[in-house]
Each structure stands twice: as C-alpha cells, then as structure tokens.
Design a protein around this motif. Sequence first.
Motif, PDB file in Angstrom:
ATOM      1  N   TYR A  36      17.296  21.770  11.859  1.00 19.75           N
ATOM      2  CA  TYR A  36      16.800  20.475  11.458  1.00 19.75           C
ATOM      3  C   TYR A  36      15.521  20.562  10.278  1.00 19.75           C
ATOM      4  N   ASP A  37      14.810  21.420  10.256  1.00 16.04           N
ATOM      5  CA  ASP A  37      13.623  21.389   9.436  1.00 16.04           C
ATOM      6  C   ASP A  37      14.103  21.838   8.142  1.00 16.04           C
ATOM      7  N   ASP A  38      15.375  22.106   7.724  1.00 18.69           N
ATOM      8  CA  ASP A  38      15.603  22.654   6.500  1.00 18.69           C
ATOM      9  C   ASP A  38      15.853  21.688   5.407  1.00 18.69           C
ATOM     10  N   GLY A  39      15.452  20.453   5.873  1.00 20.40           N
ATOM     11  CA  GLY A  39      15.977  19.302   4.857  1.00 20.40           C
ATOM     12  C   GLY A  39      14.416  19.229   3.829  1.00 20.40           C
ATOM     13  N   SER A  40      14.340  18.087   3.069  1.00 23.97           N
ATOM     14  CA  SER A  40      13.376  18.139   2.012  1.00 23.97           C
ATOM     15  C   SER A  40      12.231  17.311   2.352  1.00 23.97           C
ATOM     16  N   GLY A  41      11.932  17.321   3.957  1.00 19.72           N
ATOM     17  CA  GLY A  41      10.576  16.652   4.291  1.00 19.72           C
ATOM     18  C   GLY A  41      10.657  15.415   4.827  1.00 19.72           C
TER      19      GLY A  41
ATOM     20  N   ILE B 294      10.534  12.266   3.513  1.00 19.55           N
ATOM     21  CA  ILE B 294      11.090  11.241   2.797  1.00 19.55           C
ATOM     22  C   ILE B 294      12.700  11.629   2.665  1.00 19.55           C
ATOM     23  N   ASP B 295      13.293  12.633   3.275  1.00 17.72           N
ATOM     24  CA  ASP B 295      14.507  13.203   3.333  1.00 17.72           C
ATOM     25  C   ASP B 295      15.398  11.852   3.956  1.00 17.72           C
TER      26      ASP B 295
ATOM     27  N   PRO C 175      21.491  12.294   6.832  1.00 17.85           N
ATOM     28  CA  PRO C 175      21.826  12.095   8.209  1.00 17.85           C
ATOM     29  C   PRO C 175      20.623  13.005   9.223  1.00 17.85           C
ATOM     30  N   LYS C 176      20.764  14.205   8.726  1.00  8.40           N
ATOM     31  CA  LYS C 176      20.057  15.236   9.662  1.00  8.40           C
ATOM     32  C   LYS C 176      18.595  14.835   9.777  1.00  8.40           C
ATOM     33  N   ALA C 177      17.781  14.411   8.556  1.00 12.84           N
ATOM     34  CA  ALA C 177      16.692  14.171   8.509  1.00 12.84           C
ATOM     35  C   ALA C 177      16.302  12.864   9.472  1.00 12.84           C
ATOM     36  N   ARG C 178      17.313  11.846   9.072  1.00  9.78           N
ATOM     37  CA  ARG C 178      17.013  10.623  10.037  1.00  9.78           C
ATOM     38  C   ARG C 178      17.369  11.019  11.356  1.00  9.78           C
ATOM     39  N   MET C 179      18.172  11.632  11.973  1.00 10.86           N
ATOM     40  CA  MET C 179      18.225  12.133  13.332  1.00 10.86           C
ATOM     41  C   MET C 179      17.154  12.883  13.600  1.00 10.86           C
ATOM     42  N   ALA C 180      16.333  13.766  12.895  1.00 10.08           N
ATOM     43  CA  ALA C 180      15.028  14.273  13.446  1.00 10.08           C
ATOM     44  C   ALA C 180      14.144  13.379  13.723  1.00 10.08           C
ATOM     45  N   ARG C 181      13.867  12.407  12.767  1.00  3.41           N
ATOM     46  CA  ARG C 181      12.755  11.379  12.881  1.00  3.41           C
ATOM     47  C   ARG C 181      12.937  10.432  14.234  1.00  3.41           C
ATOM     48  N   THR C 182      14.577  10.327  14.388  1.00 10.44           N
ATOM     49  CA  THR C 182      14.819   9.471  15.600  1.00 10.44           C
ATOM     50  C   THR C 182      14.693  10.319  17.015  1.00 10.44           C
ATOM     51  N   MET C 183      14.756  11.780  16.860  1.00  8.06           N
ATOM     52  CA  MET C 183      14.639  12.479  18.125  1.00  8.06           C
ATOM     53  C   MET C 183      13.149  12.840  18.266  1.00  8.06           C
TER      54      MET C 183
END
Lengths: 238, 238
Positions: free
Chosen positions: A89-94, A96-97, A100-108
């Motif tokens: 989940y941390d492979d995105g761009s930080g 402001i990403d 969907p995966k980054a949004r899901m990580a913030r929700t989680m």
Amino acid sequence: MEHIPLEEPVDLLTGLATTRAIRRYTAEPITDDDLAKIMFAATRAPTGSNRNHFRFVVLRTGEVAHQAKALLGESFRSSWATKRATDSYDDGSGEIDHSPKARMARTMNHFVDNFESTPVVVLPCIRKRHGGMGDGASIFPACQNLLLAARGLGYGGVLTMWHSPVETELRALCGIPDDHAIAAVIPLGRPQGGHGPVRRRPIQELVFDGYWGTTADWIVEPDGTRHTQAGPPPSRDG
Amino acid sequence: MEHIPLEEPVDLLTGLATTRAIRRYTAEPITDDDLAKIMFAATRAPTGSNRNHFRFVVLRTGEVAHQAKALLGESFRSSWATKRATDSYDDGSGEIDHSPKARMARTMNHFVDNFESTPVVVLPCIRKRHGGMGDGASIFPACQNLLLAARGLGYGGVLTMWHSPVETELRALCGIPDDHAIAAVIPLGRPQGGHGPVRRRPIQELVFDGYWGTTADWIVEPDGTRHTQAGPPPSRDG
C-alpha cells in the motif's frame, strides 16, 4: 465520487446493490430501537436445519465493551500494518495520491486509529459443528443481513476477520464458550461523509452459464455499474 | 399459516425479515432478465479485501445442467434419507400429522423427489485461501444476497450443503477447478403455494448485550414474530 443518499425506505434490490463497506463513523450512537431492528434482521437469516445456532454479542458502552474495543483496536492496527506492508500500500506517490489504493490506505488508517470510538461492535458467533467452511453457512448470511439492515437504517459497517490474533483474549473477556467460534467482527456506526458506489469485478468474470468459464451473455450490468481493480486480474489469480 | 404476498417492490428491512427457505417450485422458468438481476445482486456482496474471488455456475437447461441436476437429485435424496432417519422425522403420527416436523418431512420429500425439475440451480464457488470457516466469509454473504434478490423478484430458494457426497463428480461435470470449493448448492424457482413466515428461536436466546448470556432487554421482537422449535433447546445444545 458520486454519493448514494441513505434515506429510507430503501427498496430490497437497491439495498443489495448499494451496501458497501463503511469504515468511517461519526460519534453518533446507534439508538436502541435501530440496533434492535438491525439485530432482529440478522437473526432472520437461515441456519442449517433452522438450528439457530448463531449467537451475537453486541458491544456498546460499559467496561467490557471498552476493554474489548481496545483489545480489538490493537489487533486491527497490527493486522493493518502487516497488510499495508504485504500488499504494497505504500508504493504509491504519497499523501496526495488519489489512486484507489492510496484512498483505501487513508481510510484504513482512519479506521484502525479510531477503532475504540466505533459506536457498536458486534461479535457474530457460531457453535462449531463440522469445522471448516460449512459452519460459515450458518453465520455469514446473518452477518450480511446485519449489514444490509444497517444500510436500510442509514448506518454502515464492515465484515472483518482481524480479531483472530486476539481471539483467545476476546473470548475470555466476553465470556464466549469454547464450543463457539467468533466468526467475525462487525463495527457499525453512522457513516462519515458519503456512501460511495459498490465496485466489483466485471460480472462476466464472476458468473458462468452452465459450465466454468462459459460467459453468461444474458447478464447485462445496469448502467453506471462501477468496476474495481482490487484483487489480481483473473489471468494471474482467477 | 399466514402467507406473505410476493409483490414488488419489497422494502429492504421487510425483505430481510420475510425471506425464508423455499423448497417447492412451479415449473415456471426464471426469465433471463430476472436471473441477471439475481446474479448481479449476489455479486454485490462483500469479499475479503474486495478480492471478488467468488464465482457462480448457473445451471438451467442443456445437457450439463441436466446431468448436474440428476447427480444432485440422487445426492439430495440420499442425504435426506439419512437425515430423516437420524433426526427422527418418522416418529410422528403418519401422513395426517400436522406437527411442524411432519410438515417439514413432506416438504423435504417433495423437494428431493422433484429436484431434477428445479428451474435453476446455482453453484456458488470460492477460491480456497486459508481453508476453514474464514473462506466462507467471502461466499455466504453473496449466497444470502442471491436469496434476498430472488425474494424481491417473487422467487425463492434455499441454501443447501447436500452436494458434498458428489462434489468430486459435480466438479468434473461443471469444470470447476480444484483450487475452488463448491460452497453450497442453491436451487431457485417460483414458489408453489404460499410463502410462510420466517420462524426463529426467541431473539433473547440469540443476541447478548455486552457479555455472553446477558439479556439484550432493549430488543423487543415485532408483533406477530413466530418462533420455531427447530433445533435442540439451548439448555441441551446452546
């Protein structure tokens, strides 16, 4: 993201198509009356031979509930930390990403960090009979009824299995006998913000006509159906 | 027995409270359009990590469906014969017995004797991940959605596990890969006669407030709630 309003009454087929995992809750409690309706709906689900061998421990306020939520909070945070690493989940761009995966990580993150504030946590239990997946046939339909009823009353929740690392302690704390499994943990509350669309893989990947892999060409998804990229594509993982 | 009419549209909470096992079907087929709606609803249910690792093989007409229904019919008849003996269904007072158990025995006889005529049989499958009950969390919610959607459209069905004696042959016949379990069998059709009330154990036996065995006195069952005697009472089997 479009938002589906949570007004009542919800038509049955609409409710089935629009109930999604809700992991951000307001501080608003669930009223006794609404919770009674939700639990009543849960217990209308089928069990093998109508044996009714499901049981539900409802955690709201009070010392045991407080301790159980804290125990589960620790377990959920550690389970999410593991999944976050394992599933990249941390492979995105930080921060402001907007993937969907980054949004899901913030929700989680929000979900596990605030677990102790979840208004209601339900422990669906099932008396063990055969062991294995078959026992689940008498408890997970009820879990789904519970989530659907919550949706019908303007609440939301999610079916999770992240109690497993602390199942022994949780069992002791809530007095759950050894011959019953805690099948899942279902946090419930009033959704914060909008209730987004349900996203699934394209239905032709999921439903087959008469033989595995045969396209069910009589199924057309309703206009506006949204698809997910979650899970590996069928070519790698089908 | 009072009968609940199956007109549309059904309110979500009403649908949850009035969907019961249906085992007698008319010869009427399920239309493509209705079956598409039922399968769409099934696939809106949650799966772990929204992985969508459930699959549904829909058996209607054609040679494979015909053979699969025949194979299942044999299996259901033999499973019912065993259950009928084991659970003492024949201890009643014969054909004119109006006890719930005698009524159930007649329904079951009709169900298994006519299995081959069931309009639609769905095989819900799940890719095996952890084994055990947890895998069921990603398939039985969908089974419940399927049954609820059928109810919403005036059909009915039942979640059964009586395919297990013939799972190997069924798997071969329908091309189901070894890494997927056939979680259940769901026959579906238009109900013959009335759609009776859902009967469960009194809800105070099923839902506990904060600790195992603590009565949830904020739950009052709706007027007219019917109870079942099915399953052993909690004192012997709770």
